[in-house]
Design a protein around this motif. Structure first.
Motif, PDB file in Angstrom:
ATOM      1  N   THR A   1       1.012  -2.087  -4.735  1.00  0.00           N
ATOM      2  CA  THR A   1      -0.090  -1.203  -5.047  1.00  0.00           C
ATOM      3  C   THR A   1      -1.304  -2.032  -5.452  1.00  0.00           C
ATOM      4  N   SER A   2      -2.427  -1.320  -5.655  1.00  0.00           N
ATOM      5  CA  SER A   2      -3.594  -2.010  -6.208  1.00  0.00           C
ATOM      6  C   SER A   2      -3.352  -2.283  -7.699  1.00  0.00           C
TER       7      SER A   2
ATOM      8  N   ASN B   1      -0.466  -1.985  10.101  1.00  0.00           N
ATOM      9  CA  ASN B   1      -1.201  -0.826  10.641  1.00  0.00           C
ATOM     10  C   ASN B   1      -2.695  -1.038  10.602  1.00  0.00           C
TER      11      ASN B   1
ATOM     12  N   THR C   1       0.441  -6.942  -4.634  1.00  0.00           N
ATOM     13  CA  THR C   1       0.699  -7.534  -3.317  1.00  0.00           C
ATOM     14  C   THR C   1       0.527  -9.039  -3.457  1.00  0.00           C
TER      15      THR C   1
ATOM     16  N   GLY D   1      -6.847   8.791   5.579  1.00  0.00           N
ATOM     17  CA  GLY D   1      -6.161   8.448   4.340  1.00  0.00           C
ATOM     18  C   GLY D   1      -6.376   9.508   3.277  1.00  0.00           C
ATOM     19  N   TYR D   2      -5.993   9.149   2.013  1.00  0.00           N
ATOM     20  CA  TYR D   2      -6.108  10.096   0.903  1.00  0.00           C
ATOM     21  C   TYR D   2      -6.959   9.488  -0.206  1.00  0.00           C
TER      22      TYR D   2
ATOM     23  N   ASN E   1      -0.372  11.286  13.935  1.00  0.00           N
ATOM     24  CA  ASN E   1      -1.147  10.077  13.636  1.00  0.00           C
ATOM     25  C   ASN E   1      -0.516   9.194  12.571  1.00  0.00           C
TER      26      ASN E   1
ATOM     27  N   LYS F   1      -2.290   0.287 -10.661  1.00  0.00           N
ATOM     28  CA  LYS F   1      -0.994   0.962 -10.831  1.00  0.00           C
ATOM     29  C   LYS F   1       0.179  -0.015 -10.977  1.00  0.00           C
TER      30      LYS F   1
ATOM     31  N   GLY G   1       0.849  -1.204   0.000  1.00  0.00           N
ATOM     32  CA  GLY G   1       0.000   0.000   0.000  1.00  0.00           C
ATOM     33  C   GLY G   1       0.875   1.240   0.000  1.00  0.00           C
TER      34      GLY G   1
ATOM     35  N   THR H   1       1.561   3.708  -2.021  1.00  0.00           N
ATOM     36  CA  THR H   1       1.206   5.033  -2.559  1.00  0.00           C
ATOM     37  C   THR H   1       0.327   5.849  -1.608  1.00  0.00           C
ATOM     38  N   GLY H   2      -0.214   5.214  -0.553  1.00  0.00           N
ATOM     39  CA  GLY H   2      -1.178   5.881   0.326  1.00  0.00           C
ATOM     40  C   GLY H   2      -0.511   6.740   1.402  1.00  0.00           C
ATOM     41  N   THR H   3      -1.323   7.272   2.285  1.00  0.00           N
ATOM     42  CA  THR H   3      -0.870   8.208   3.324  1.00  0.00           C
ATOM     43  C   THR H   3       0.145   7.549   4.258  1.00  0.00           C
ATOM     44  N   VAL H   4      -0.184   6.376   4.748  1.00  0.00           N
ATOM     45  CA  VAL H   4       0.726   5.681   5.665  1.00  0.00           C
ATOM     46  C   VAL H   4       1.900   5.079   4.884  1.00  0.00           C
TER      47      VAL H   4
ATOM     48  N   SER I   1      -5.911  13.582   7.964  1.00  0.00           N
ATOM     49  CA  SER I   1      -5.022  12.581   7.357  1.00  0.00           C
ATOM     50  C   SER I   1      -5.244  11.195   7.960  1.00  0.00           C
TER      51      SER I   1
ATOM     52  N   ALA J   1       0.366  -1.141   4.940  1.00  0.00           N
ATOM     53  CA  ALA J   1      -0.512   0.036   5.004  1.00  0.00           C
ATOM     54  C   ALA J   1      -1.658  -0.197   4.027  1.00  0.00           C
ATOM     55  N   LEU J   2      -2.157  -1.424   4.051  1.00  0.00           N
ATOM     56  CA  LEU J   2      -3.215  -1.817   3.118  1.00  0.00           C
ATOM     57  C   LEU J   2      -4.581  -1.381   3.634  1.00  0.00           C
TER      58      LEU J   2
HETATM   59  P1  NAP Z   1      -4.895   5.456   1.982  1.00  0.00           P
HETATM   60  O1  NAP Z   1      -4.263   6.804   1.954  1.00  0.00           O
HETATM   61  O2  NAP Z   1      -6.255   5.302   1.418  1.00  0.00           O
HETATM   62  O3  NAP Z   1      -3.905   4.440   1.301  1.00  0.00           O
HETATM   63  C1  NAP Z   1      -4.171   3.069   1.083  1.00  0.00           C
HETATM   64  C2  NAP Z   1      -3.507   2.701  -0.217  1.00  0.00           C
HETATM   65  O4  NAP Z   1      -3.570   1.293  -0.407  1.00  0.00           O
HETATM   66  C3  NAP Z   1      -4.210   3.338  -1.405  1.00  0.00           C
HETATM   67  O5  NAP Z   1      -3.473   4.501  -1.790  1.00  0.00           O
HETATM   68  C4  NAP Z   1      -4.172   2.250  -2.479  1.00  0.00           C
HETATM   69  O6  NAP Z   1      -3.335   2.823  -3.430  1.00  0.00           O
HETATM   70  C5  NAP Z   1      -3.469   1.063  -1.812  1.00  0.00           C
HETATM   71  N1  NAP Z   1      -4.040  -0.255  -2.121  1.00  0.00           N
HETATM   72  C6  NAP Z   1      -5.324  -0.603  -2.311  1.00  0.00           C
HETATM   73  N2  NAP Z   1      -5.437  -1.941  -2.549  1.00  0.00           N
HETATM   74  C7  NAP Z   1      -4.162  -2.446  -2.523  1.00  0.00           C
HETATM   75  C8  NAP Z   1      -3.577  -3.732  -2.702  1.00  0.00           C
HETATM   76  N3  NAP Z   1      -4.305  -4.811  -2.979  1.00  0.00           N
HETATM   77  N4  NAP Z   1      -2.224  -3.860  -2.599  1.00  0.00           N
HETATM   78  C9  NAP Z   1      -1.454  -2.784  -2.335  1.00  0.00           C
HETATM   79  N5  NAP Z   1      -1.938  -1.527  -2.175  1.00  0.00           N
HETATM   80  C10 NAP Z   1      -3.278  -1.365  -2.252  1.00  0.00           C
HETATM   81  O7  NAP Z   1      -4.999   4.920   3.482  1.00  0.00           O
HETATM   82  P2  NAP Z   1      -3.958   5.127   4.699  1.00  0.00           P
HETATM   83  O8  NAP Z   1      -4.393   6.253   5.538  1.00  0.00           O
HETATM   84  O9  NAP Z   1      -2.567   5.092   4.160  1.00  0.00           O
HETATM   85  O10 NAP Z   1      -4.245   3.835   5.560  1.00  0.00           O
HETATM   86  C11 NAP Z   1      -3.692   2.551   5.254  1.00  0.00           C
HETATM   87  C12 NAP Z   1      -4.061   1.584   6.368  1.00  0.00           C
HETATM   88  O11 NAP Z   1      -3.494   2.075   7.591  1.00  0.00           O
HETATM   89  C13 NAP Z   1      -5.587   1.507   6.586  1.00  0.00           C
HETATM   90  O12 NAP Z   1      -5.933   0.181   6.888  1.00  0.00           O
HETATM   91  C14 NAP Z   1      -5.801   2.441   7.778  1.00  0.00           C
HETATM   92  O13 NAP Z   1      -6.938   2.099   8.520  1.00  0.00           O
HETATM   93  C15 NAP Z   1      -4.529   2.244   8.563  1.00  0.00           C
HETATM   94  N6  NAP Z   1      -4.131   3.379   9.419  1.00  0.00           N
HETATM   95  C16 NAP Z   1      -4.127   4.660   8.947  1.00  0.00           C
HETATM   96  C17 NAP Z   1      -3.730   5.698   9.787  1.00  0.00           C
HETATM   97  C18 NAP Z   1      -3.707   7.138   9.345  1.00  0.00           C
HETATM   98  O14 NAP Z   1      -3.458   8.015  10.196  1.00  0.00           O
HETATM   99  N7  NAP Z   1      -3.944   7.464   8.079  1.00  0.00           N
HETATM  100  C19 NAP Z   1      -3.305   5.426  11.087  1.00  0.00           C
HETATM  101  C20 NAP Z   1      -3.299   4.105  11.539  1.00  0.00           C
HETATM  102  C21 NAP Z   1      -3.714   3.095  10.682  1.00  0.00           C
HETATM  103  P3  NAP Z   1      -3.223   2.468  -4.980  1.00  0.00           P
HETATM  104  O15 NAP Z   1      -4.594   2.371  -5.543  1.00  0.00           O
HETATM  105  O16 NAP Z   1      -2.395   3.599  -5.451  1.00  0.00           O
HETATM  106  O17 NAP Z   1      -2.496   1.183  -4.939  1.00  0.00           O
END
Ligand code: NAP
Length: 350
Positions: free
Chosen positions: A37-38, A105, A70, A182-183, A327, A41, A11, A13-16, A179, A82-83
């Motif tokens: 990535t998903s 995470n 993945t 996520g994004y 966070n 990409k 994961g 490309t995402g926020t985490v 944040s 960070a999926l």
């Molecule tokens: P996010 O910004 O939505 O990023 C998640 C990323 O996962 C997306 O950008 C997507 O990107 C990618 N993705 C989707 N399916 C995938 C796959 N099969 N294999 C690989 N990548 C895949 O979310 P986030 O905030 O980073 O959160 C990620 C995880 O951490 C979540 O489960 C969230 O609950 C947890 N978390 C987040 C925070 C926080 O503060 N943000 C804190 C603690 C825990 P592409 O489409 O570009 O691949």
């Protein structure tokens, strides 16, 4: 460490995922060998398809890396996950079964009876559950989780108080940054100029995860801490940094001075072992009447510390304070990296 461990960011490309990349860029023990990535990409260059949001730029060696799906045969010893939840269900256990050490995470497996939920300073001994996990599931790898981004900062502040005095009951109200969703996350028209008094499943996670962190591993199961607690969780118009107001009853009604001393003195295995990502002071106590604040305090100790302020008496529960922390760093990617460093240093990863 003589040879760096190969690590994947799932994961990426995402926020985490981006925070992982930032924290791993010049890491002395780990080198990034894969970014996943998903499907949309896969095969593309990271730098071309990522909306990068971390203030430091994309590390040069990562820009040109080609995004991978993945899969259980990813070229890495350690996988930082960070999926999104659905992808974690599909992949995390499969990766652990295939021999990878997964540091996640994601909330999916946090409450599983054989999966440690660890804050490196608070409950490193919960890693003992990995023996039962590997035996019970027939895995050669492992799965370790870190907590919800608000629960981590709350628990860091509670851990010394639980150890030194004992916590009877507590009420926490969060003001969580956008944040954290996520994004692109919360639509701008819902976020700007607003407070949203509901984050799905967040209040339940705050309670159950805090109790698991502060509980014990008895050799066969996790026994949650017997703390009566309630949480209100709100989304506020802040970019990074969760703020939490906490009211609680401590056994023996210790003085405000004793509570501050307990918080300030708190250290754990990461500090004793001088782990690369460990903050020198996991809890910073401030005396100013208007601190902590997200813009001023979220980056304390490179985002790895929780900052506590306004410690004072409370007419209802006895004591109250404010805790704030980053966070996506200590509340997410930084917590995972520190857990991996700890388990590697303690010889738990083979
Ligand atoms: P996010 O910004 O939505 O990023 C998640 C990323 O996962 C997306 O950008 C997507 O990107 C990618 N993705 C989707 N399916 C995938 C796959 N099969 N294999 C690989 N990548 C895949 O979310 P986030 O905030 O980073 O959160 C990620 C995880 O951490 C979540 O489960 C969230 O609950 C947890 N978390 C987040 C925070 C926080 O503060 N943000 C804190 C603690 C825990 P592409 O489409 O570009 O691949």
């Amino acid at each position: 460490m003589t040879t760096k461990r190969r690590v994947a960011v799932l994961g990426a490309t995402g926020t985490v995922g981006q925070r992982f990349i930032q924290l791993l860029a010049d890491h002395p023990w780990f080198e990034i060998s894969a970014l996943t990535t998903s499907d949309s990409k896969v095969g593309k260059r990271f730098g071309d398809v990522t909306a990068w949001h971390v203030p430091t730029g994309i590390p040069d060696h990562v820009k040109d890396m080609v995004l991978q799906p993945t899969r259980a045969d990813v070229d890495a010893d350690i996988c930082f996950s960070a999926l999104p939840g659905d992808a974690a269900i599909e992949h995390e256990a499969a990766l652990a079964k295939a021999g990878h050490h997964v540091f996640s995470n994601v909330s999916t497996h946090r409450m599983d009876p054989d999966v440690p939920l660890i804050i490196a300073e608070v409950n490193p001994d919960h890693a003992q559950a990995l023996t039962a996990q590997r035996r019970g599931r027939g895995w050669s790898g492992s799965l370790v989780t870190n907590g919800n981004c608000s629960a981590i900062h709350l628990t860091l502040a509670l851990a010394p108080l639980q150890r030194d005095f004992g916590i009877e009951r507590l009420l926490v109200t969060t003001m969580q940054a956008v944040s954290g969703a996520g994004y692109p996350g919360v639509p701008s028209l819902d976020a700007i100029d607003n407070v949203v008094p509901y984050i799905p499943s967040e209040e339940e996670k705050m309670v159950e995860e805090t109790r698991k962190f502060l509980g014990t591993w008895d050799g066969a199961r996790f026994v949650p801490a017997a703390i009566t607690m309630s949480a209100h969780c709100n989304r506020v118009s802040v970019r990074d940094g969760h703020t939490e107001t906490v009211s609680l009853t401590l056994r023996g009604s210790p003085s405000v001075v004793s509570v501050k001393d307990s918080l300030r003195a708190f250290r754990g295995r990461p500090q004793a072992l001088k782990l690369p990502t460990a903050p020198l002071h996991p809890i910073i106590v401030r005396e100013e009447p208007d601190r902590p604040q997200p813009v001023l305090d979220r980056d304390a100790e490179r985002g790895m510390a929780s900052t506590v302020g306004r410690v004072r008496e409370d007419a209802v529960l006895g004591l109250k304070f404010v805790v704030l922390g980053h966070n996506t760093i200590r509340g997410a990617a930084g917590a995972s990296v520190l857990n991996a460093e700890l388990l590697l240093a303690e010889g738990c990863l083979g």
